[in-house]
Design a protein around this motif. Structure first.
Motif, short mmCIF file in Angstrom:
data_model
loop_
_atom_site.label_atom_id
_atom_site.label_comp_id
_atom_site.label_asym_id
_atom_site.label_seq_id
_atom_site.Cartn_x
_atom_site.Cartn_y
_atom_site.Cartn_z
N VAL A 343 42.93 27.15 35.70
CA VAL A 343 41.81 28.02 35.38
C VAL A 343 40.49 27.26 35.49
O VAL A 343 39.53 27.71 36.11
CB VAL A 343 41.96 28.61 33.96
N GLN A 347 37.25 27.33 38.82
CA GLN A 347 36.02 27.97 38.33
C GLN A 347 34.88 26.96 38.28
O GLN A 347 33.74 27.29 38.63
CB GLN A 347 36.26 28.59 36.95
N ARG A 382 41.68 30.16 43.18
CA ARG A 382 41.87 30.96 41.98
C ARG A 382 43.02 31.95 42.17
O ARG A 382 43.34 32.71 41.27
CB ARG A 382 40.57 31.68 41.61
N ASP A 388 44.09 33.50 38.01
CA ASP A 388 43.59 33.08 36.70
C ASP A 388 44.26 33.84 35.56
O ASP A 388 44.60 33.27 34.52
CB ASP A 388 42.08 33.35 36.60
N GLU A 389 44.43 35.16 35.76
CA GLU A 389 44.95 36.01 34.68
C GLU A 389 46.34 35.57 34.25
O GLU A 389 46.67 35.59 33.05
CB GLU A 389 44.98 37.47 35.14
N HIS A 391 47.65 32.53 34.46
CA HIS A 391 47.55 31.27 33.72
C HIS A 391 46.96 31.49 32.33
O HIS A 391 47.41 30.89 31.35
CB HIS A 391 46.71 30.26 34.50
N ARG A 392 45.96 32.36 32.22
CA ARG A 392 45.38 32.66 30.91
C ARG A 392 46.41 33.30 29.99
O ARG A 392 46.46 33.00 28.79
CB ARG A 392 44.16 33.57 31.07
#
Length: 408
Positions: A343, A347, A382, A388-389, A391-392
């Motif tokens: 993440v 970014q 990403r 990202d979502e 991994h978050r």
């Protein structure tokens, strides 16, 4: 937790840095000129001579296959030892290939080292280690949300002593290179098995009947020739059963083993890219005058340079922590840190490159500087190892789990 570089890492870091200064940076102009000449001559997918000429020099300097962690095939470096070398290579996007340390070959070689049979290693790993061939990784599919790998629909069906493969894949990086001779293909061998035991991985030669390249995919306008990201159709492709990796239903196990080190490589290369961007930003800010004074003297520019430096340092430390944890405790113990760097690093790189582009004005958007190309590559990452979502979500579940009552 000691992030100081070992004597061996310091020695290799100095050697890689010297090689970059002597051979890579001076060749950047030639790289783009050669690619343009190939395009004009209708040979856009021809391997670039500038890279091929540098590979023997890197090998002769002992800077070859540095990525393989604790392996008899490579330099035997740990993830933490290799990370700063990947950062240096990341300062020029194509330079890792010169050292035979570029994706997706690195991940594929690691898969073959860990899970390949002696026959598979002889036929595919050894030529990859020698830089004689290249490879691709065929997992993502256009018809389903492949961020959830259980959605993958491609089939791998047993038929006697062979497997029959059907499906359509895309974003198969490296598939456009004429040197790409082998794909690692992920598909379902048993749709009725438990959710994470349905998938398998198998080796598919590019020249197998039924393998058809549909088209190259562009990345924000760049086709990344001669490497390429291809959409590929597989129609009744037959390969020997001996091409299966590890065993039926073990695709997720292989994927997790493959992605840990690969994420360290990607993130450290991104940090190198961000370092290059901040260099370009500072040089431009000192050279250009706007509204009566150098751009470097404007408060907003100084604020962005300072923030960029802070973000780069934070991302580097987090990535080195993840590498250290992988080395001392294994990929599973480092899963939160691995998710976090995926993440944080892309970014960070996107923001630093964006600020560098802003300082360059219109020049930052065109081919006179590499920043627009850098941004496209950073933005891609990403998605490349999972969005990202995903991994978050993983990070949040781990964090919430710390506050749940113990199970009895």
């Amino acid at each position: 937790m000691d992030f100081g570089y070992s004597p061996r890492t310091q020695e290799l870091r100095a050697a890689v840095s010297a090689f970059m200064d002597e051979h890579i940076f001076p060749a950047e102009g030639r790289y783009w000129a050669e690619l343009e000449a190939n395009t004009q001559a209708g040979r856009r997918w021809t391997p670039l001579q500038v890279i091929e000429e540098l590979k023997p020099k890197a090998r002769a300097a002992g800077l070859w296959n540095l990525f393989l962690p604790e392996s008899e095939y490579g330099a035997g470096l740990s993830n933490q030892e290799y990370a700063p070398l990947a950062e240096l290579m990341g300062r020029v996007l194509w330079s890792s290939e010169v050292f035979n340390c570029s994706a997706p070959d690195t991940g594929n070689m690691e898969v073959l080292v860990r899970y390949g049979t002696p026959e598979q290693k002889k036929r595919w790993l050894e030529p990859l280690l020698a830089g004689e061939i290249r490879s691709g990784f065929a997992m993502t599919e256009p018809a389903v949300a492949s961020s959830d790998a259980t959605n993958i629909e491609a089939s791998i069906r047993r038929d006697g002593d062979e497997f029959v493969i059907n499906g359509r894949k895309w974003w198969t990086s490296g598939g456009g290179d004429p040197r790409c001779k082998i794909l690692i293909f992920m598909g379902k061998t048993d749709p009725e098995a438990p959710r994470h035991s349905q998938q398998s991985m198998i080796l598919v030669p590019m020249d197998a009947p039924g393998v058809k390249i549909i088209r190259p995919l562009s990345v924000m306008g760049y086709d990344d020739a001669p490497h390429g990201h291809m959409e590929i159709q597989f129609d009744d492709v037959r390969v020997p059963a001996s091409h299966l990796l590890l065993g039926e239903g073990r695709g997720f196990e292989i994927a997790q083993g493959r992605l840990g080190p690969g994420r360290i490589h990607h993130c450290m290369r991104l940090i190198g890219l961000a370092e290059r961007a901040i260099d370009l930003m500072c040089q431009r800010a000192l050279q250009r005058v706007a509204f009566g004074k150098p751009i470097a003297q404007h408060g907003v520019t100084q604020e962005r340079i300072a923030e960029a430096r802070c973000r780069i340092e934070q991302a580097r430390l987090l990535t080195l922590k993840a590498a250290w944890m992988m080395d001392v405790a294994g990929n599973k113990a480092a899963k939160a840190e691995i998710a976090m760097i995926k993440v944080v690093a892309p970014q960070m790189a996107c923001q630093v490159i964006d600020w560098a582009m802003q300082v360059h004005g219109g020049a930052g958007m065109c081919q006179d500087f590499p920043l627009a190309f850098y941004y496209a590559q950073a933005r891609t990452l990403r998605f490349a190892d999972g969005p990202d979502e995903v991994h978050r979500n993983a990070i949040a579940k781990i964090e919430l789990g710390k506050h749940l009552p113990p199970r009895h």
